[in-house]
Write a protein that holds these residues in place. Structure first.
Motif: not given
Length: 99
Positions: A44-48, A71-76, A80-82
């Motif tokens: 998934w890291k490669s995809t994004v 457009g939003f801030k999130c936790t680590e 990862d989930a998003a």
């Protein structure tokens, strides 16, 4: 998926708990007949397009990718989930039926 980080006692405890939760989720999905598959982080890291070496570099990149694309801030962990969800949306050939 889960992985053991640095063989530190606290990490071993966390790894064990996550492995148990992961097992229960997998067993439950199998029992109720829901298909699933595991996407390794490298995929998934490669995809994004998250390219870094090590947790300290990759986690902020995932958070930045979410901020830049959604457009939003999130936790680590949320990042990862998003990002994993974004991978599935970008690579799945089937359409989703959200009904």
């Amino acid at each position: 998926d889960i992985q053991l980080q640095n063989n530190v006692v606290q990490n071993v405890k966390t790894f064990k708990m996550l492995a148990e939760v992961f097992g229960v989720v997998q067993e439950t999905l199998q029992e109720i007949g829901i298909d699933y598959y595991i996407v390794p982080p490298v995929v998934w890291k490669s995809t994004v397009g998250i390219a870094g070496k090590g947790r300290d570099r990759e986690k902020p990149l995932a958070q930045k990718w979410i901020a830049d694309n959604y457009g939003f801030k999130c936790t680590e962990d949320e990042a990862d989930a998003a990002c994993l969800g974004a991978h599935v949306l970008k690579t799945e050939k089937e359409s989703f039926d959200w009904a």
